[in-house]
Design a protein around this motif. Sequence first.
Motif, short mmCIF file in Angstrom:
data_model
loop_
_atom_site.label_atom_id
_atom_site.label_comp_id
_atom_site.label_asym_id
_atom_site.label_seq_id
_atom_site.Cartn_x
_atom_site.Cartn_y
_atom_site.Cartn_z
N ILE A 285 42.73 43.08 84.37
CA ILE A 285 43.69 42.06 83.95
C ILE A 285 43.54 41.74 82.47
CG2 ILE A 285 44.37 39.64 84.25
CD1 ILE A 285 43.62 39.91 87.19
N LEU A 286 42.29 41.57 82.01
CA LEU A 286 42.04 41.30 80.60
C LEU A 286 42.49 42.45 79.73
CD1 LEU A 286 38.51 39.63 80.85
CD2 LEU A 286 40.69 38.51 80.40
N LEU A 287 42.25 43.70 80.20
CA LEU A 287 42.67 44.88 79.44
C LEU A 287 44.17 44.93 79.30
CD1 LEU A 287 42.07 47.61 78.11
CD2 LEU A 287 42.13 48.65 80.40
N LEU A 288 44.90 44.61 80.38
CA LEU A 288 46.37 44.62 80.34
C LEU A 288 46.88 43.53 79.40
CD1 LEU A 288 49.04 45.71 81.39
CD2 LEU A 288 48.85 44.12 83.33
N ALA A 289 46.26 42.36 79.46
CA ALA A 289 46.70 41.27 78.59
C ALA A 289 46.48 41.60 77.13
CB ALA A 289 45.95 39.98 78.96
N ALA A 290 45.33 42.17 76.81
CA ALA A 290 45.03 42.53 75.43
C ALA A 290 45.96 43.60 74.92
CB ALA A 290 43.57 42.99 75.31
N SER A 291 46.25 44.59 75.75
CA SER A 291 47.16 45.66 75.32
C SER A 291 48.56 45.15 75.11
CB SER A 291 47.15 46.80 76.36
OG SER A 291 47.62 46.32 77.61
N SER A 292 49.00 44.22 75.99
CA SER A 292 50.34 43.64 75.82
C SER A 292 50.43 42.85 74.53
CB SER A 292 50.66 42.73 77.02
OG SER A 292 50.64 43.48 78.21
N LEU A 293 49.36 42.07 74.23
CA LEU A 293 49.36 41.29 72.99
C LEU A 293 49.38 42.18 71.77
CD1 LEU A 293 49.08 38.55 71.58
CD2 LEU A 293 46.60 38.78 71.80
N LEU A 294 48.62 43.23 71.79
CA LEU A 294 48.56 44.15 70.65
C LEU A 294 49.89 44.83 70.43
CD1 LEU A 294 46.99 45.72 68.49
CD2 LEU A 294 46.32 47.34 70.29
N LEU A 295 50.50 45.33 71.50
CA LEU A 295 51.74 46.09 71.34
C LEU A 295 52.91 45.17 71.01
CD1 LEU A 295 51.26 48.61 74.26
CD2 LEU A 295 51.16 49.10 71.82
N ARG B 237 54.52 48.41 63.73
CA ARG B 237 55.04 49.27 64.79
C ARG B 237 53.87 50.02 65.40
NH1 ARG B 237 55.87 54.68 63.45
NH2 ARG B 237 57.64 54.84 64.86
N PRO B 238 53.98 50.41 66.66
CA PRO B 238 52.92 51.19 67.28
C PRO B 238 52.85 52.59 66.68
CG PRO B 238 54.80 51.03 68.75
CD PRO B 238 55.09 50.13 67.60
N THR B 239 51.75 53.24 66.87
CA THR B 239 51.56 54.60 66.37
C THR B 239 52.02 55.59 67.43
OG1 THR B 239 49.67 53.86 65.08
CG2 THR B 239 49.91 56.23 65.42
N PHE B 240 53.16 56.23 67.17
CA PHE B 240 53.70 57.20 68.11
C PHE B 240 53.26 58.62 67.78
CE2 PHE B 240 57.49 54.17 68.64
CZ PHE B 240 56.81 53.44 69.59
N GLY B 241 52.70 58.84 66.61
CA GLY B 241 52.35 60.19 66.19
C GLY B 241 53.53 60.92 65.58
N GLU C 13 55.03 53.19 77.28
CA GLU C 13 54.24 54.38 77.61
C GLU C 13 52.90 54.36 76.90
OE1 GLU C 13 56.79 57.54 76.45
OE2 GLU C 13 58.09 57.42 78.23
N GLN C 14 52.89 53.97 75.66
CA GLN C 14 51.64 53.93 74.91
C GLN C 14 50.70 52.86 75.47
OE1 GLN C 14 52.10 53.37 70.71
NE2 GLN C 14 50.00 53.91 70.25
N ALA C 15 51.28 51.73 75.94
CA ALA C 15 50.46 50.68 76.52
C ALA C 15 49.71 51.19 77.75
CB ALA C 15 51.32 49.48 76.88
N LYS C 16 50.40 51.98 78.55
CA LYS C 16 49.76 52.51 79.75
C LYS C 16 48.67 53.52 79.40
CE LYS C 16 53.88 51.94 82.64
NZ LYS C 16 54.93 52.65 83.44
N ALA C 17 48.86 54.26 78.30
CA ALA C 17 47.92 55.32 77.95
C ALA C 17 46.70 54.82 77.19
CB ALA C 17 48.63 56.39 77.12
N MET C 18 46.78 53.63 76.65
CA MET C 18 45.68 53.12 75.83
C MET C 18 44.50 52.72 76.71
SD MET C 18 47.59 50.83 72.92
CE MET C 18 46.08 50.49 72.03
N SER C 19 43.30 53.05 76.25
CA SER C 19 42.08 52.65 76.93
C SER C 19 41.57 51.35 76.34
CB SER C 19 41.03 53.74 76.78
OG SER C 19 40.65 53.86 75.42
N ALA C 20 40.54 50.79 77.01
CA ALA C 20 39.96 49.55 76.49
C ALA C 20 39.38 49.78 75.11
CB ALA C 20 38.89 49.06 77.46
#
Length: 388
Positions: free
Chosen positions: A6-16, A25-29, A372-379
């Motif tokens: 839950i904390l990982l999901l919240a942090a990733s949502s805040l970052l993105l 903007r996020p890094t799409f490559g 998609e990037q949010a799902k792929a990001m690790s802690a």
Amino acid sequence: MKQSKILLLAASSLLLASCGGGGGRPTFGDNEYPVVEVGTSSAAMQTTYPATIKGVQDVQISPKVSGFITKILVREGQSVSAGQQLFEIDNVTYQAQVRQAQAAVNTAKTQVNTAKLTYDNSKQLHDNKVIGDYELQTAQNTYEQAKAGLAQAEAVLANAKEALSFCYVKSPASGVVGTLPYKVGTLVSAQNVLTTVSNNSTMEVYFSVNEKTALDMSKSGSGLSAMPAVKLQLADGSMYEHEGKVTKMSGVIDAATGTVQLIAVFPNPQRLLKSGGSGNIVIPHDNNAAIVIPQGSVTEVQNKKFVYTVNDSNKVQYTEITVDPQNDGNSYIVTSGLKVGDKYVTNGITKLSDQMQIVPITPERYQQKIDEQAKAMSAGDIVNALKK
């Protein structure tokens, strides 16, 4: 373990979320940026003008005779009716003049009665051949002269009574009493304004528009009748609960300011509006062909606003725009710098530079890539990104 996810999901949502706005903007490559084409939409707009509030009828009360104030029969802010007495001026001299004029009238009436008796008697004597035409005509002239003297005396009495009535200063209209600058015992004359009575059941609000606006209103043909109901912003910033209607426009342009004065009428049942107050007239109007863009796609440099437009070669161009000063905090209404059919970047504008080549994508695809990037990001990715 579940709590960590839950904390990982919240942090990733805040970052993105922070990356997806105008500040980054996020890094799409790749070099993909969301681009939209300028269109039009309906927008509720409003224009404000400084205004002055006045009663429908502001009557300055001045005495018609000179003298000392002996009575003040009202207080400031009191509601009065038409004909109600407000002040009393020392009237001893004027009362004496009335009595003197009345006495003159009584004397003239006695003279008229005596002259009439003499004339009637002379007629009888003349009919009996006792006196001649000369004596009869003399008696008649004396009688007519006595009647003229009575009329003159009555006119003097009327003038004396009118002068006496001027000592009782009355309100010519219903309204509210203003300030009372003079106290009992003050010597006043016709040059002194004792107070002002304002009819504030309905208020007139005066404001001015520039010559171009006034000309556009005149060219429309419908004139003031087509103007929408206007609102009044009070001095404390609040909006007056009743709407007003513009009823009058000056036919003369002020040469000093280049403006035309208009008058809007507002009801004032609670007597909240006071004559002499100030505020702002707010005129709403709908723009069915407005260019509306999100504020997140706009950068501001030295009070100037810019967007990144995209040309046919997919190169961005740093483009200055002007916007309507009125906005809702989320969007701008563009008044110049963009036209229908232009394309501009909506997100990630801080990463752009003038003439930079980009790969345009739709805002929907942009959001999809964020998800998609949010799902792929690790802690570890999130922690490293937050450290940057």
